[in-house]
Design a protein around this motif. Structure first.
Motif, PDB file in Angstrom:
ATOM      1  N   ALA A 165      79.987  44.983  48.006  1.00 11.91           N
ATOM      2  CA  ALA A 165      80.163  46.430  47.778  1.00 11.91           C
ATOM      3  C   ALA A 165      79.105  46.934  46.791  1.00 11.91           C
ATOM      4  CB  ALA A 165      81.575  46.716  47.261  1.00 11.91           C
ATOM      5  N   ALA A 166      78.784  46.116  45.783  1.00 13.37           N
ATOM      6  CA  ALA A 166      77.740  46.512  44.816  1.00 13.37           C
ATOM      7  C   ALA A 166      76.389  46.631  45.521  1.00 13.37           C
ATOM      8  CB  ALA A 166      77.663  45.497  43.682  1.00 13.37           C
ATOM      9  N   ALA A 167      76.132  45.716  46.445  1.00 11.06           N
ATOM     10  CA  ALA A 167      74.872  45.787  47.200  1.00 11.06           C
ATOM     11  C   ALA A 167      74.837  47.031  48.084  1.00 11.06           C
ATOM     12  CB  ALA A 167      74.697  44.519  48.040  1.00 11.06           C
ATOM     13  N   ARG A 168      75.979  47.375  48.678  1.00 17.55           N
ATOM     14  CA  ARG A 168      76.060  48.618  49.472  1.00 17.55           C
ATOM     15  C   ARG A 168      75.741  49.831  48.599  1.00 17.55           C
ATOM     16  NH1 ARG A 168      75.216  47.648  54.516  1.00 17.55           N
ATOM     17  NH2 ARG A 168      76.949  46.855  55.729  1.00 17.55           N
ATOM     18  N   MET A 169      76.285  49.813  47.388  1.00 15.30           N
ATOM     19  CA  MET A 169      76.022  50.933  46.467  1.00 15.30           C
ATOM     20  C   MET A 169      74.525  51.017  46.157  1.00 15.30           C
ATOM     21  SD  MET A 169      76.827  51.239  42.462  1.00 15.30           S
ATOM     22  CE  MET A 169      75.293  50.346  42.181  1.00 15.30           C
ATOM     23  N   ARG A 170      73.922  49.850  45.891  1.00 11.33           N
ATOM     24  CA  ARG A 170      72.482  49.847  45.553  1.00 11.33           C
ATOM     25  C   ARG A 170      71.639  50.194  46.785  1.00 11.33           C
ATOM     26  NH1 ARG A 170      74.223  45.118  42.434  1.00 11.33           N
ATOM     27  NH2 ARG A 170      74.510  45.866  40.308  1.00 11.33           N
ATOM     28  N   GLU A 171      72.154  49.850  47.963  1.00 13.99           N
ATOM     29  CA  GLU A 171      71.442  50.196  49.204  1.00 13.99           C
ATOM     30  C   GLU A 171      71.253  51.716  49.267  1.00 13.99           C
ATOM     31  OE1 GLU A 171      73.791  49.249  52.741  1.00 13.99           O
ATOM     32  OE2 GLU A 171      72.003  48.415  53.671  1.00 13.99           O
ATOM     33  N   ILE A 172      72.314  52.431  48.907  1.00 13.11           N
ATOM     34  CA  ILE A 172      72.222  53.901  48.891  1.00 13.11           C
ATOM     35  C   ILE A 172      71.307  54.360  47.757  1.00 13.11           C
ATOM     36  CG2 ILE A 172      73.521  56.043  48.512  1.00 13.11           C
ATOM     37  CD1 ILE A 172      75.977  54.519  49.729  1.00 13.11           C
ATOM     38  N   HIS A 176      79.775  55.843  56.425  1.00 15.40           N
ATOM     39  CA  HIS A 176      80.958  54.962  56.471  1.00 15.40           C
ATOM     40  C   HIS A 176      80.702  53.635  55.736  1.00 15.40           C
ATOM     41  CE1 HIS A 176      78.371  53.845  59.826  1.00 15.40           C
ATOM     42  NE2 HIS A 176      78.945  52.655  59.803  1.00 15.40           N
ATOM     43  N   LEU A 177      79.445  53.309  55.431  1.00 14.71           N
ATOM     44  CA  LEU A 177      79.133  52.053  54.736  1.00 14.71           C
ATOM     45  C   LEU A 177      79.255  52.189  53.216  1.00 14.71           C
ATOM     46  CD1 LEU A 177      75.953  50.909  56.726  1.00 14.71           C
ATOM     47  CD2 LEU A 177      78.339  50.224  57.075  1.00 14.71           C
ATOM     48  N   ARG A 178      79.418  53.437  52.763  1.00 15.26           N
ATOM     49  CA  ARG A 178      79.484  53.705  51.332  1.00 15.26           C
ATOM     50  C   ARG A 178      80.714  53.048  50.733  1.00 15.26           C
ATOM     51  NH1 ARG A 178      81.757  58.314  49.357  1.00 15.26           N
ATOM     52  NH2 ARG A 178      81.015  58.751  47.253  1.00 15.26           N
ATOM     53  N   PRO A 179      80.583  52.383  49.563  1.00 15.41           N
ATOM     54  CA  PRO A 179      81.780  51.770  48.974  1.00 15.41           C
ATOM     55  C   PRO A 179      82.802  52.828  48.554  1.00 15.41           C
ATOM     56  CG  PRO A 179      79.842  51.424  47.557  1.00 15.41           C
ATOM     57  CD  PRO A 179      79.366  52.159  48.771  1.00 15.41           C
ATOM     58  N   ASP A 180      84.078  52.420  48.528  1.00 14.91           N
ATOM     59  CA  ASP A 180      85.147  53.346  48.131  1.00 14.91           C
ATOM     60  C   ASP A 180      85.035  53.683  46.642  1.00 14.91           C
ATOM     61  OD1 ASP A 180      86.251  53.314  50.636  1.00 14.91           O
ATOM     62  OD2 ASP A 180      87.636  51.662  50.170  1.00 14.91           O
ATOM     63  N   GLY A 181      85.487  54.859  46.297  1.00 15.97           N
ATOM     64  CA  GLY A 181      85.575  55.231  44.880  1.00 15.97           C
ATOM     65  C   GLY A 181      84.243  55.692  44.307  1.00 15.97           C
ATOM     66  N   ALA A 189      75.803  55.429  42.028  1.00 20.18           N
ATOM     67  CA  ALA A 189      74.908  55.987  43.059  1.00 20.18           C
ATOM     68  C   ALA A 189      75.255  57.456  43.327  1.00 20.18           C
ATOM     69  CB  ALA A 189      75.006  55.181  44.345  1.00 20.18           C
ATOM     70  N   ASP A 190      76.532  57.803  43.106  1.00 21.82           N
ATOM     71  CA  ASP A 190      76.969  59.177  43.378  1.00 21.82           C
ATOM     72  C   ASP A 190      76.251  60.183  42.472  1.00 21.82           C
ATOM     73  OD1 ASP A 190      78.674  58.170  45.291  1.00 21.82           O
ATOM     74  OD2 ASP A 190      80.407  58.111  43.957  1.00 21.82           O
ATOM     75  N   PHE A 191      75.959  59.768  41.239  1.00 20.70           N
ATOM     76  CA  PHE A 191      75.290  60.693  40.305  1.00 20.70           C
ATOM     77  C   PHE A 191      73.848  60.944  40.768  1.00 20.70           C
ATOM     78  CE2 PHE A 191      78.133  58.152  37.269  1.00 20.70           C
ATOM     79  CZ  PHE A 191      79.229  58.947  37.566  1.00 20.70           C
ATOM     80  N   TYR A 192      73.200  59.863  41.175  1.00 18.23           N
ATOM     81  CA  TYR A 192      71.810  59.998  41.665  1.00 18.23           C
ATOM     82  C   TYR A 192      71.795  60.879  42.917  1.00 18.23           C
ATOM     83  CZ  TYR A 192      66.940  58.400  41.634  1.00 18.23           C
ATOM     84  OH  TYR A 192      65.575  58.352  41.527  1.00 18.23           O
ATOM     85  N   LEU A 193      72.687  60.533  43.851  1.00 17.75           N
ATOM     86  CA  LEU A 193      72.707  61.273  45.114  1.00 17.75           C
ATOM     87  C   LEU A 193      73.033  62.746  44.885  1.00 17.75           C
ATOM     88  CD1 LEU A 193      72.598  61.456  48.200  1.00 17.75           C
ATOM     89  CD2 LEU A 193      74.968  60.631  48.269  1.00 17.75           C
ATOM     90  N   TYR A 194      74.002  63.028  44.026  1.00 18.98           N
ATOM     91  CA  TYR A 194      74.397  64.430  43.837  1.00 18.98           C
ATOM     92  C   TYR A 194      73.203  65.279  43.398  1.00 18.98           C
ATOM     93  CZ  TYR A 194      76.452  68.711  42.272  1.00 18.98           C
ATOM     94  OH  TYR A 194      76.719  70.050  42.112  1.00 18.98           O
ATOM     95  N   VAL A 195      72.454  64.782  42.432  1.00 14.35           N
ATOM     96  CA  VAL A 195      71.326  65.588  41.924  1.00 14.35           C
ATOM     97  C   VAL A 195      70.291  65.795  43.030  1.00 14.35           C
ATOM     98  CG1 VAL A 195      69.452  65.697  40.238  1.00 14.35           C
ATOM     99  CG2 VAL A 195      71.728  64.939  39.515  1.00 14.35           C
TER     100      VAL A 195
END
Ligand SMILES: N[C@@H](CCC(=O)N[C@@H](CS)C(=O)NCC(=O)O)C(=O)O
Length: 196
Positions: free
Chosen positions: A83-90, A141-146, A150-156
């Motif tokens: 899941a951490a790798a999925r987060m870093r993938e994004i 759909h590959l994004r980890p739950d919760g 990565a969400d902060f980076y993506l939001y900006v």
């Protein structure tokens, strides 16, 4: 004590959101791009790369948004390695591809000297940013739950879409995500501080 060197609407605001989210007190120092403050000897002493964010920490000075986010908010990195790798993938996609697409709008001088080349790069931005949005939407759909860092980076980066000529509403999952992030008190706080 933490000191964040930031510029409004830049990726440095992702760090401010993380600091707010973790209730970590910090001093925000404006790096005024309109005055070229990122190129002054004083700032280059802090970050020789001439970029924001820079976070001064009790352990030393950190640059690179993804690295800073991991330092500030380790609890917002999934414990499960996959899941951490999925987060870093994004996060690496947003940092290494989408952010760079966006930079072609105003920072063409990083890659070329000719004004015609800059204009050509600028024209391409709506297309490359839209392609990045389409990839994210398709792989959502590959994004980890919760909530993750990565969400902060993506939001900006999603906040830049309008200026880059892309309508976020063409990507319903991204639009929904951005709306939910906008409602978080941490994000509200950076708006209140005039950072976004
Ligand atoms: N890879 C770096 C990129 C940092 C970056 O490019 N920041 C931009 C603002 S979004 C900047 O400082 N630009 C100043 C300039 O290009 O002169 C990160 O993720 O932190």
């Amino acid at each position: 004590m933490f000191t964040l060197h930031y510029s409004p609407n830049s990726i440095s605001v992702a760090v401010a959101i993380a600091l707010e989210e973790c209730a970590i007190p910090y001093t925000a120092v404006l790096v005024d791009f309109s005055q070229g403050a990122q190129t002054t000897p004083a700032f280059l002493k802090v970050n020789p790369k001439g970029r924001v964010p820079v976070l001064e920490t009790p352990d030393g000075i950190l640059t690179e948004t993804g690295a800073i986010l991991e330092y500030i908010a380790p609890d917002l990195v999934p414990a499960d390695p996959f899941a951490a790798a999925r987060m870093r993938e994004i996060m690496y996609y947003v940092c290494g591809t989408m952010h760079v697409n966006h930079a072609h709008n105003r920072r063409g001088a990083r890659w070329a000297d000719d004004a015609a080349s800059h204009a050509d790069m600028k024209r391409k931005v709506p297309e490359t940013m839209a392609a990045s949005c389409a990839h994210l939407e398709q792989l959502w759909h590959l994004r980890p739950d919760g909530l993750t860092i990565a969400d902060f980076y993506l939001y900006v980066v999603l906040c830049w879409l309008e200026g880059d000529g892309v309508d976020i509403n063409a990507y319903p999952q991204l639009a929904d995500f951005a709306q939910n992030m906008r409602a978080r008190p941490s994000v509200q706080a950076v708006y209140d501080k005039g950072m976004l």
